[in-house]
Design a protein around this motif. Structure first.
Motif, PDB file in Angstrom:
ATOM      1  N   ASN A  58     -12.506 -14.572   7.936  1.00 30.85           N
ATOM      2  CA  ASN A  58     -13.393 -15.697   8.227  1.00 30.85           C
ATOM      3  C   ASN A  58     -12.883 -17.050   7.757  1.00 30.85           C
ATOM      4  OD1 ASN A  58     -13.579 -15.003   5.604  1.00 30.85           O
ATOM      5  ND2 ASN A  58     -15.789 -14.986   5.462  1.00 30.85           N
ATOM      6  N   LYS A  76     -15.307  -6.945 -11.221  1.00 35.16           N
ATOM      7  CA  LYS A  76     -16.221  -6.399 -12.235  1.00 35.16           C
ATOM      8  C   LYS A  76     -16.027  -4.875 -12.322  1.00 35.16           C
ATOM      9  CE  LYS A  76     -21.180  -6.036 -12.285  1.00 35.16           C
ATOM     10  NZ  LYS A  76     -22.402  -6.483 -11.634  1.00 35.16           N
ATOM     11  N   GLY A  89     -21.542  -2.265  -2.221  1.00 35.66           N
ATOM     12  CA  GLY A  89     -22.196  -2.374  -0.920  1.00 35.66           C
ATOM     13  C   GLY A  89     -22.113  -3.773  -0.325  1.00 35.66           C
ATOM     14  N   GLY A  90     -21.276  -4.631  -0.936  1.00 38.44           N
ATOM     15  CA  GLY A  90     -21.116  -6.006  -0.447  1.00 38.44           C
ATOM     16  C   GLY A  90     -19.987  -6.110   0.572  1.00 38.44           C
ATOM     17  N   ASP A  91     -19.671  -7.344   0.961  1.00 37.44           N
ATOM     18  CA  ASP A  91     -18.601  -7.574   1.946  1.00 37.44           C
ATOM     19  C   ASP A  91     -17.289  -6.946   1.502  1.00 37.44           C
ATOM     20  OD1 ASP A  91     -20.242  -9.066   3.575  1.00 37.44           O
ATOM     21  OD2 ASP A  91     -19.656 -10.983   2.719  1.00 37.44           O
ATOM     22  N   SER A  92     -16.946  -7.138   0.222  1.00 36.22           N
ATOM     23  CA  SER A  92     -15.653  -6.632  -0.268  1.00 36.22           C
ATOM     24  C   SER A  92     -15.598  -5.121  -0.126  1.00 36.22           C
ATOM     25  CB  SER A  92     -15.439  -6.974  -1.739  1.00 36.22           C
ATOM     26  OG  SER A  92     -15.471  -8.348  -1.924  1.00 36.22           O
ATOM     27  N   GLU A 107     -15.481  -4.035   3.659  1.00 38.24           N
ATOM     28  CA  GLU A 107     -14.216  -4.399   4.326  1.00 38.24           C
ATOM     29  C   GLU A 107     -13.049  -3.589   3.782  1.00 38.24           C
ATOM     30  OE1 GLU A 107     -13.586  -8.622   4.177  1.00 38.24           O
ATOM     31  OE2 GLU A 107     -14.487  -8.829   6.166  1.00 38.24           O
ATOM     32  N   HIS A 127     -23.081   3.625  -2.702  1.00 39.58           N
ATOM     33  CA  HIS A 127     -23.864   2.407  -2.936  1.00 39.58           C
ATOM     34  C   HIS A 127     -25.141   2.743  -3.700  1.00 39.58           C
ATOM     35  CE1 HIS A 127     -25.396  -1.521  -2.620  1.00 39.58           C
ATOM     36  NE2 HIS A 127     -26.171  -1.348  -1.569  1.00 39.58           N
ATOM     37  N   ARG A 128     -25.521   1.857  -4.611  1.00 42.32           N
ATOM     38  CA  ARG A 128     -26.666   2.165  -5.475  1.00 42.32           C
ATOM     39  C   ARG A 128     -28.025   2.025  -4.787  1.00 42.32           C
ATOM     40  NH1 ARG A 128     -26.292  -2.854  -9.798  1.00 42.32           N
ATOM     41  NH2 ARG A 128     -26.603  -4.554  -8.328  1.00 42.32           N
ATOM     42  N   ARG A 129     -28.018   1.412  -3.603  1.00 38.51           N
ATOM     43  CA  ARG A 129     -29.276   1.282  -2.850  1.00 38.51           C
ATOM     44  C   ARG A 129     -29.139   2.004  -1.515  1.00 38.51           C
ATOM     45  NH1 ARG A 129     -30.641  -3.925  -1.191  1.00 38.51           N
ATOM     46  NH2 ARG A 129     -28.521  -4.705  -1.408  1.00 38.51           N
ATOM     47  N   ARG A 135     -25.373  -4.754   1.283  1.00 40.08           N
ATOM     48  CA  ARG A 135     -25.504  -6.196   1.114  1.00 40.08           C
ATOM     49  C   ARG A 135     -24.557  -6.935   2.080  1.00 40.08           C
ATOM     50  NH1 ARG A 135     -27.239  -9.476  -2.912  1.00 40.08           N
ATOM     51  NH2 ARG A 135     -27.783  -7.701  -4.207  1.00 40.08           N
ATOM     52  N   ILE A 179     -17.505  -4.201  -6.838  1.00 38.14           N
ATOM     53  CA  ILE A 179     -18.927  -4.471  -7.124  1.00 38.14           C
ATOM     54  C   ILE A 179     -19.145  -5.903  -7.608  1.00 38.14           C
ATOM     55  CG2 ILE A 179     -19.534  -2.052  -7.512  1.00 38.14           C
ATOM     56  CD1 ILE A 179     -19.401  -2.624 -10.535  1.00 38.14           C
ATOM     57  N   PHE A 192     -17.687  -9.824  -9.078  1.00 39.72           N
ATOM     58  CA  PHE A 192     -16.676 -10.478  -9.912  1.00 39.72           C
ATOM     59  C   PHE A 192     -17.264 -11.053 -11.186  1.00 39.72           C
ATOM     60  CE2 PHE A 192     -15.331 -10.520  -5.541  1.00 39.72           C
ATOM     61  CZ  PHE A 192     -14.059  -9.979  -5.659  1.00 39.72           C
ATOM     62  N   GLN A 200     -16.074 -18.179  -1.405  1.00 42.42           N
ATOM     63  CA  GLN A 200     -15.184 -17.759  -0.329  1.00 42.42           C
ATOM     64  C   GLN A 200     -13.917 -18.596  -0.403  1.00 42.42           C
ATOM     65  OE1 GLN A 200     -17.014 -16.149   3.165  1.00 42.42           O
ATOM     66  NE2 GLN A 200     -17.300 -15.001   1.304  1.00 42.42           N
TER      67      GLN A 200
HETATM   68  P1  NAP Z   1     -21.227  -8.968  -3.968  1.00 40.22           P
HETATM   69  O1  NAP Z   1     -21.554  -9.603  -2.678  1.00 40.22           O
HETATM   70  O2  NAP Z   1     -21.777  -9.517  -5.225  1.00 40.22           O
HETATM   71  O3  NAP Z   1     -21.643  -7.435  -3.832  1.00 40.22           O
HETATM   72  C1  NAP Z   1     -21.528  -6.580  -4.925  1.00 40.22           C
HETATM   73  C2  NAP Z   1     -22.005  -5.207  -4.492  1.00 40.22           C
HETATM   74  O4  NAP Z   1     -21.789  -4.305  -5.567  1.00 40.22           O
HETATM   75  C3  NAP Z   1     -23.476  -5.177  -4.139  1.00 40.22           C
HETATM   76  O5  NAP Z   1     -23.693  -4.320  -3.068  1.00 40.22           O
HETATM   77  C4  NAP Z   1     -24.100  -4.634  -5.428  1.00 40.22           C
HETATM   78  O6  NAP Z   1     -25.231  -3.842  -5.198  1.00 40.22           O
HETATM   79  C5  NAP Z   1     -23.026  -3.734  -5.965  1.00 40.22           C
HETATM   80  N1  NAP Z   1     -23.028  -3.675  -7.428  1.00 40.22           N
HETATM   81  C6  NAP Z   1     -23.049  -4.706  -8.309  1.00 40.22           C
HETATM   82  N2  NAP Z   1     -22.992  -4.253  -9.574  1.00 40.22           N
HETATM   83  C7  NAP Z   1     -22.968  -2.905  -9.487  1.00 40.22           C
HETATM   84  C8  NAP Z   1     -22.905  -1.861 -10.438  1.00 40.22           C
HETATM   85  N3  NAP Z   1     -22.853  -2.122 -11.747  1.00 40.22           N
HETATM   86  N4  NAP Z   1     -22.868  -0.593  -9.983  1.00 40.22           N
HETATM   87  C9  NAP Z   1     -22.911  -0.322  -8.655  1.00 40.22           C
HETATM   88  N5  NAP Z   1     -22.944  -1.274  -7.703  1.00 40.22           N
HETATM   89  C10 NAP Z   1     -22.980  -2.533  -8.123  1.00 40.22           C
HETATM   90  O7  NAP Z   1     -19.646  -8.879  -4.228  1.00 40.22           O
HETATM   91  P2  NAP Z   1     -18.424  -8.849  -3.169  1.00 40.22           P
HETATM   92  O8  NAP Z   1     -18.672  -7.898  -2.071  1.00 40.22           O
HETATM   93  O9  NAP Z   1     -17.236  -8.658  -4.011  1.00 40.22           O
HETATM   94  O10 NAP Z   1     -18.403 -10.309  -2.602  1.00 40.22           O
HETATM   95  C11 NAP Z   1     -18.335 -11.457  -3.471  1.00 40.22           C
HETATM   96  C12 NAP Z   1     -18.438 -12.710  -2.622  1.00 40.22           C
HETATM   97  O11 NAP Z   1     -17.295 -12.801  -1.776  1.00 40.22           O
HETATM   98  C13 NAP Z   1     -19.655 -12.692  -1.714  1.00 40.22           C
HETATM   99  O12 NAP Z   1     -20.148 -13.980  -1.577  1.00 40.22           O
HETATM  100  C14 NAP Z   1     -19.101 -12.202  -0.395  1.00 40.22           C
HETATM  101  O13 NAP Z   1     -19.860 -12.663   0.710  1.00 40.22           O
HETATM  102  C15 NAP Z   1     -17.706 -12.820  -0.431  1.00 40.22           C
HETATM  103  N6  NAP Z   1     -16.767 -12.047   0.397  1.00 40.22           N
HETATM  104  C16 NAP Z   1     -16.720 -12.337   1.728  1.00 40.22           C
HETATM  105  C17 NAP Z   1     -15.877 -11.630   2.554  1.00 40.22           C
HETATM  106  C18 NAP Z   1     -15.876 -11.974   4.000  1.00 40.22           C
HETATM  107  O14 NAP Z   1     -16.763 -12.674   4.436  1.00 40.22           O
HETATM  108  N7  NAP Z   1     -14.926 -11.529   4.789  1.00 40.22           N
HETATM  109  C19 NAP Z   1     -15.064 -10.621   2.051  1.00 40.22           C
HETATM  110  C20 NAP Z   1     -15.148 -10.339   0.697  1.00 40.22           C
HETATM  111  C21 NAP Z   1     -16.016 -11.048  -0.125  1.00 40.22           C
HETATM  112  P3  NAP Z   1     -26.609  -4.505  -4.714  1.00 40.22           P
HETATM  113  O15 NAP Z   1     -26.423  -4.792  -3.258  1.00 40.22           O
HETATM  114  O16 NAP Z   1     -27.604  -3.422  -4.978  1.00 40.22           O
HETATM  115  O17 NAP Z   1     -26.818  -5.709  -5.556  1.00 40.22           O
END
Ligand code: NAP
Length: 310
Positions: A50, A116, A152-155, A158, A174-176, A180, A243, A245, A289
């Motif tokens: 993106n 994290k 369960g997030g984007d990272s 993907e 995923h915990r839910r 996300r 999960i 950062f 991002q």
């Molecule tokens: P994130 O969006 O914060 O998602 C973290 C995920 O891990 C969530 O699903 C969360 O669960 C889960 N989680 C958090 N702590 C946990 C734990 N202790 N045990 C189990 N699960 C846990 O992180 P991210 O996916 O690394 O993304 C970070 C940012 O980068 C976001 O803004 C994302 O949009 C962006 N990003 C964008 C792209 C893209 O657009 N191509 C790619 C990568 C990252 P819950 O859902 O239950 O909270």
């Protein structure tokens, strides 16, 4: 007398490199200090989907390579060092590194964040021996093995899809019961026949003998735990953790205004200390991002120039 740079940028991720390009282009004497490889978190990203203009698949390392080249092209210097202390008050800022001392009229903090950890028993012990935080680095070790991805997030989604190139099957834990991740990313994941989903589940313990051989997972609804054991022939499996950062901000605690480990700035990337700016994932912001990090870097460098001129 030590050299005094116009701008010292700490961190060579997208924010730091964009700041470096803008500062260099403004003919400011610019130094970028990085303790590790260029790129921060995006060097462990298989595909940047993106970033504006990115219609062809591009990997994190490829994008960061171009950003680093551009910063150098505009005259930003780079040094590899770990900053261990900072004095940010006054007209000349002093950064103490393991290899030397650096002085600047302005400082741009672009130290980013790191993955994290789950924080469960066995995670540290089996990091690099089954547990990983980088699909591009370690995915190929699990060719035709079972792979589990936590998050369960984007990272997570993907990287899980990227890992289907290697694994026999990739199971997202995923915990839910809802992801996300962005809907467009979810759709691709649900359509991928090699992807499986383990909902309402957390990883409680990672076990093994030299290498990872099993993990204990818990159903978050019933509270029941069970052990997932590696396929007998494989002897191991991969667990990739995505999960979120944690910010790299410890160095600045008590030196600039911070909130939950992140640096507080205004819209111009200014911290509460004159001449000190922050850019990218290290600052308090709503969207972390590559595109927002790069934009922060551009703004910070432009404001640093104004500060020096002013
Ligand atoms: P994130 O969006 O914060 O998602 C973290 C995920 O891990 C969530 O699903 C969360 O669960 C889960 N989680 C958090 N702590 C946990 C734990 N202790 N045990 C189990 N699960 C846990 O992180 P991210 O996916 O690394 O993304 C970070 C940012 O980068 C976001 O803004 C994302 O949009 C962006 N990003 C964008 C792209 C893209 O657009 N191509 C790619 C990568 C990252 P819950 O859902 O239950 O909270």
């Amino acid at each position: 007398m030590e050299k005094i740079y116009d701008v010292i940028i700490i961190g060579a991720g997208p924010a730091g490199l964009a700041a470096g390009s803008y500062a260099g282009r403004a003919r400011m004497d610019t130094l970028i200090i990085e303790k590790d490889k260029d790129g921060g978190q995006i060097v462990i990203t298989a595909e940047i989907e993106n970033y504006p203009g990115g219609v062809d698949e591009e990997s994190g390392p490829s994008l960061i390579g171009r950003m680093a080249k551009q910063a150098e092209h505009f005259g930003a210097q780079k040094v590899k060092d770990t900053i261990v202390d900072v004095e940010l008050e006054g007209d000349v800022k002093h950064l103490k590194g393991l290899k030397g001392d650096y002085y600047g009229k302005t400082v741009i903090i672009a130290t980013g964040a790191h993955p994290k950890p789950i924080g469960c028993p066995g995670e540290k012990e089996f990091t690099g021996k089954g547990v990983s935080y980088c699909a591009t680095c370690d995915g190929s070790f699990f060719e035709d093995f079972d792979i589990y991805v936590v998050g369960g997030g984007d990272s997570a989604v993907e990287e899980a899809m990227y890992l289907t190139k290697f694994g026999r099957q990739v199971t997202l834990i995923h915990r839910r019961d809802q992801l996300r991740a962005a809907k467009s990313i979810q759709e691709k994941a649900f359509a991928n026949p090699k992807m499986k989903f383990m909902w309402n589940t957390t990883v409680e313990e990672l076990k093994g003998d030299g290498i990872l051989t099993s993990m204990v997972v818990k159903d978050t609804v019933t509270g029941e735990t069970r052990e997932i054991v590696a396929n007998e022939e494989d002897g191991t499996f991969g667990v990739f953790v995505f999960i979120g950062f944690e910010p790299h901000g410890e160095l600045f605690e008590g030196k600039v205004e911070m909130k939950n480990g992140y640096i507080v700035t205004d819209d111009n990337m200014k911290t509460n200390i004159p001449g000190v700016f922050a850019a990218g994932d290290i600052r308090v912001k709503s969207l972390r991002q590559v595109v927002t990090a790069a934009a922060d870097g551009a703004i910070a460098a432009t404001q640093a120039e104004k500060y020096i001129e002013g």
